[in-house]
Design a protein around this motif. Structure first.
Motif, short mmCIF file in Angstrom:
data_model
loop_
_atom_site.label_atom_id
_atom_site.label_comp_id
_atom_site.label_asym_id
_atom_site.label_seq_id
_atom_site.Cartn_x
_atom_site.Cartn_y
_atom_site.Cartn_z
N THR A 158 -46.11 -3.24 -4.70
CA THR A 158 -44.71 -2.99 -4.35
C THR A 158 -43.83 -3.73 -5.36
N GLY A 159 -42.51 -3.70 -5.13
CA GLY A 159 -41.60 -4.22 -6.15
C GLY A 159 -41.70 -3.30 -7.35
N ARG A 160 -41.84 -3.86 -8.55
CA ARG A 160 -42.06 -3.05 -9.76
C ARG A 160 -43.47 -2.50 -9.81
N GLY A 161 -44.30 -2.92 -8.84
CA GLY A 161 -45.71 -2.57 -8.85
C GLY A 161 -46.56 -3.81 -9.03
N GLU A 162 -45.89 -4.98 -9.19
CA GLU A 162 -46.59 -6.22 -9.55
C GLU A 162 -47.00 -7.04 -8.33
#
Ligand code: SUD
Ligand code: ADP
Length: 308
Positions: A158-162
């Motif tokens: 989640t977030g940017r994928g990080e």
């Protein structure tokens, strides 16, 4: 120890739900990452030449697509090693050698994989002993997909994928990847996604994880997983590279349980029912429009690990 070799996998995104463009230029995601058995190898060695004229970090690339990868400070493996040395608070030297098998700019996070491998290799070579949490933090600064290449397996970002959480899965899944000629730029594909949404007047809303997808992974149900695969970047990748529609169609005709563009593309991923089925799909895809080569792989596999 004078040289450390790390093996690191490619990824495919089983769900890529993309929220609206943020003020910092990124998008909030629900990004279900799955590590597959296509590997790069990164060796970090103590440099032979330590004269002042030689840069502290050098890189060489081997493999079919070596010419498409920067062999300078822009290389993501070099950037990661530099970030690691910065965290340790001093200058370190290493000669990096990347043996590339992951397609370049193919939506399979090959550059991120090399960055993750360089972090693990240099942490060991330089005797820094940084724990995984610290490597994950440095990884996230290098790129949104780098933490997952350390993590491996199947995980939701989640977030940017990080920001990663591991997902429970059963068994192994069989995949076919149709490689394309040339790559697609990730920022360009996100930009096209925003443009298409604006043109259509659609509001993407907050990205949400797909329950049917998570259940299929837990149960090891390939048929259900095939039906649940989604990628919000796919319309943008198809808009920039229309020939991919033919590749996806060819895989469907060959009986794939599911098909989608991998991440920002242009690699297309097909889920097969078995190893034999995967080999049949790969053989059939070889003549499909937009497909340069087809390779089989399994997932999930572990993240970056020392092999020698
Ligand atoms: C699309 C995905 C799917 O896993 O990977 P690829 O398919 O390219 O491998 C990722 O989101 C790519 O991650 P990564 O390649 O690490 O991206 P970064 O270096 O962090 O960002 C490159 C650029 O992509 C865009 N970007 C990236 C991540 C994100 N959540 N939103 C974005 O809009 C931004 O334009 C950013 O400047
Ligand atoms: N070690 C590396 N391997 C691959 N590409 C790299 C590397 N370092 C920098 N790059 C650059 O990053 C771009 C994206 O590469 P890659 O990670 O393979 O694709 P994607 O973001 O589609 O998964 C490439 O076009 C290349 O110029």
């Amino acid at each position: 120890m004078s040289a450390i070799t790390v093996r690191v996998p490619a990824k495919v995104n089983l769900q890529l739900a993309v929220g609206p463009l943020r003020e910092d230029g990124y998008h909030d995601l629900v990004n279900v990452f799955h590590a597959v058995s296509i590997f790069d190898e990164v060796t970090a060695a103590e440099p032979g030449d330590v004269s002042a004229a030689t840069p502290p970090l050098t890189v060489r690339i081997e493999g079919e697509s070596a010419g498409e990868v920067p062999a300078n400070d822009d290389n993501l493996a070099v950037r990661a090693a530099r970030a690691l040395a910065g965290r340790a608070g001093r200058s370190y030297r290493a000669d990096l050698l990347i043996r590339k098998s992951i397609p370049v700019a193919g939506g399979m996070a090959g550059g991120s994989a090399d960055a993750a491998a360089a972090l693990v290799a240099c942490n060991e070579l330089w005797g820094l002993g940084l724990p995984p949490e610290d490597l994950m933090e440095i990884a996230a600064d290098v790129g949104s997909d780098v933490p997952f290449a350390l993590f491996g397996g199947t995980a939701v970002g989640t977030g940017r994928g990080e920001r990663l959480s591991r997902l429970e899965t059963s068994g192994s899944f069989h995949w076919v990847f149709a490689l394309a000629d040339g790559g697609l730029s990730t920022p360009r594909v996100y930009g096209e996604c925003d443009r298409l949404r604006e043109e259509a007047g659609t509001d993407p809303g907050r990205p949400v994880a797909s329950e049917p997808l998570l259940a299929a992974l837990r149960e090891g149900d390939a048929v259900a997983l095939g039906r649940a695969l989604t990628n919000d970047l796919q319309p943008a990748a198809l808009s920039l590279r229309p020939s991919l529609a033919h590749t996806l169609h060819a895989g469907d005709e060959l009986g794939a349980l599911g098909s989608l563009v991998s991440g920002s593309g242009p690699t297309c991923a097909f889920l097969a029912a078995s190893e034999t089925h995967a080999a049949e799909i790969a053989a059939g895809l070889k003549n499909a429009e937009g497909c340069r080569a087809a390779v089989t792989a399994t997932g999930p596999v572990p993240g970056a690990e020392v092999v020698g």
